[in-house]
Design a protein around this motif. Structure first.
Motif, PDB file in Angstrom:
ATOM      1  N   THR A 108       0.478  -6.545   1.043  1.00 10.75           N
ATOM      2  CA  THR A 108       0.687  -5.478   0.057  1.00 10.75           C
ATOM      3  C   THR A 108       0.026  -5.744  -1.292  1.00 10.75           C
ATOM      4  O   THR A 108      -0.109  -4.816  -2.090  1.00 10.75           O
TER       5      THR A 108
ATOM      6  N   LEU B 261      -4.907  -5.949  -0.714  1.00  9.39           N
ATOM      7  CA  LEU B 261      -5.099  -4.661  -1.382  1.00  9.39           C
ATOM      8  C   LEU B 261      -5.357  -4.848  -2.878  1.00  9.39           C
ATOM      9  O   LEU B 261      -5.081  -3.946  -3.675  1.00  9.39           O
TER      10      LEU B 261
ATOM     11  N   GLU C 245      -6.951  -2.241  -4.818  1.00  6.39           N
ATOM     12  CA  GLU C 245      -6.109  -1.075  -5.104  1.00  6.39           C
ATOM     13  C   GLU C 245      -5.105  -1.399  -6.215  1.00  6.39           C
ATOM     14  O   GLU C 245      -4.785  -0.545  -7.055  1.00  6.39           O
TER      15      GLU C 245
ATOM     16  N   GLN D 281       1.333  -2.586   4.717  1.00  7.18           N
ATOM     17  CA  GLN D 281       0.059  -2.321   4.059  1.00  7.18           C
ATOM     18  C   GLN D 281      -0.183  -0.819   3.915  1.00  7.18           C
ATOM     19  O   GLN D 281      -0.627  -0.349   2.856  1.00  7.18           O
TER      20      GLN D 281
ATOM     21  N   VAL E 150      -0.641   1.172   0.329  1.00  6.20           N
ATOM     22  CA  VAL E 150      -1.828   1.967   0.003  1.00  6.20           C
ATOM     23  C   VAL E 150      -1.415   3.356  -0.475  1.00  6.20           C
ATOM     24  O   VAL E 150      -1.926   3.873  -1.486  1.00  6.20           O
TER      25      VAL E 150
END
Length: 466
Positions: free
Chosen positions: A389, A393, A396, A453, A457
């Protein structure tokens, strides 16, 4: 054999052979000379050197100084030589995975004598799996070592693993970068979440680095699950990159690429030593960190138990412990590399040079009571959750963190977005339940990672649109 050779080599003809070699009355047969030359070229040592195979993630200087001192100690005590074969498969988390995988293939032994370094958590798991050998050192070796430090064992009560140094976890800083860039001063883990530190923080990847895994678990235990997770994800928004090698993350601070770094003291204080305390600083966040052993163990089925046990005795001795205490070039200290660490022997602390940054862990108070059993039981799930997470990522996480800290947002709006950003995907209780059940099933584990995940996102992209 040629009859002339037999005659010349018989005991009664020893004087005659000497006469021949000194120009006596008979010609030496050419075959004798060839025999002597061949024999001289075939000489081999009566005894081969002993060999020790060590799996470790310790850096080159640590290995070099340990090997040099061990070989000298070995010759002085046993009149024998020993060769050290170092094996490196990555960080301590990688080491643990490697050993677990190898024992699945060859349960009797994996051709390695010693598992060296990685803190203490991996050793609880290795012991539970039955991968360690018991060895009780002589009383004169084990006696001077305290059994516990701040409630944590310094060595295993069953003598299956032994602390070889005391490690602390803290924050490394580049004082010059902080001053030039006018960055905020940092004293706690939560201070690293200040948006003013955007892109100025470095960290190791807890899935590859045991010290990084310990640091993130410390944060979770220091603040509690919810606030700990909030601290980790906000800090991740400021982290420039997650390095698989935690020692390289520390070097980013020395190079000036980062201003701050989460670091174990063996990496942090080494950077202080190499760059100078006027340039690099290292602190232990008061009441928010732990001091624990950095251990070693003899692996089950070790190829040479005798040499492995001698290595244990050496590492626990004042000879080895002085390598952590004394500066490079001093009698009894390291020769080429400074390798400052906290010793497991309280009697050596008066020898530490001033301004090293060390505390005496046997006398310094601590406010954080670390639950090592909790840490060990959920270690893999926590690493997987952070990896899926946050780290995987990260591209992100960073823009999302930057967006929700936009000064143009109203304070109320910003607070609402941050609250959603830091909301943990799971509770601490749910993590514990998963560790005991679904995580043990590879198929369910992969499903969980994918779900975490995907959910992360969606959250990040939703926050970016706000």
């Amino acid at each position: 054999m040629n009859p002339e050779i037999v005659a010349c080599l018989s005991p009664g003809n020893a004087f005659t052979i000497r006469g021949y070699l000194n120009g006596g009355f008979m010609k030496i047969h050419r075959t004798i000379l060839l025999l002597l030359i061949t024999a001289s070229q075939a000489v081999v040592p009566l005894f081969a050197a002993d060999k020790l195979i060590i799996l470790t993630s310790h850096w080159e200087g640590y290995r070099t100084e340990t090997e040099r001192a061990f070989q000298r100690w070995y010759r002085e005590n046993f009149r024998e030589d020993v060769v050290v074969d170092w094996r490196d498969v990555g960080g301590s988390s990688d080491m643990l995975k490697f050993v677990q995988s190898e024992y699945q293939q060859t349960p009797a032994g994996i051709g390695i004598d010693i598992f060296f370094g990685g803190g203490v958590d991996p050793y609880f798991r290795l012991k539970d799996s039955g991968f360690l050998e018991s060895y009780q050192p002589p009383e004169n070796v084990i006696g001077p070592i305290p059994k516990e430090i701040n409630g944590l064992p310094v060595y295993d009560p069953d003598y299956q693993w032994f602390g070889t140094a005391i490690s602390g976890f803290g924050i490394l800083s580049n004082k010059r970068v902080v001053k030039i860039m006018k960055l905020p001063d940092v004293k706690t883990w939560e201070d690293l979440t200040d948006p003013a530190l955007f892109s100025w923080v470095a960290s190791g990847d807890p899935r590859a680095s045991g010290s990084a895994a310990s640091l993130y678990e410390i944060i979770l235990q220091a603040y509690g699950w919810d606030k700990g997770w909030s601290t980790i994800i906000r800090m991740a928004g400021n982290i420039r990159a997650f390095n698989k090698n935690a020692s390289m993350a520390a070097k980013e601070v020395t190079f000036g690429d980062a201003a701050y770094c989460l670091a174990i003291d063996v990496y942090g204080l080494n950077q202080v030593s190499s760059a100078g305390p006027e340039n690099i600083g290292f602190i232990y966040p008061v009441g928010l960190t732990i001091i624990n052993p950095d251990a070693m163990a003899i692996l089950k089925g070790a190829p040479d138990q005798k040499v492995a046990r001698r290595f244990v005795d050496f590492m626990l001795s004042s000879t080895a412990q002085s390598l952590w205490v004394l500066p490079k070039g001093s009698p009894g200290g390291p020769v080429k590399f400074d390798i400052p660490r906290m010793s497991i022997l309280p009697g050596l602390y008066h020898l530490y040079p001033k301004n090293t940054g060390f505390i005496n862990p046997f006398t310094a108070p601590t406010q954080l009571r670390y639950n090592s059993k909790l840490a060990t039981s959920r270690r893999d799930v926590v690493q997987g959750l952070i990896g899926a997470t946050i780290i995987d990522l990260h591209s992100e996480v960073v823009p999302t963190w930057k967006r929700i800290n936009d000064p143009a947002l109203s304070p109320a709006k910003r607070r609402a977005l941050i609250d959603e950003f830091v909301r943990p995907p799971l509770s601490g209780e749910e993590v514990g339940e998963i560790a005991q059940e679904d995580w043990k099933d590879p198929a369910k584990r992969n499903q969980l990672l994918q779900k975490w995940q995907n959910d992360a996102v969606k959250k990040y992209r939703s926050l970016l649109k706000e």
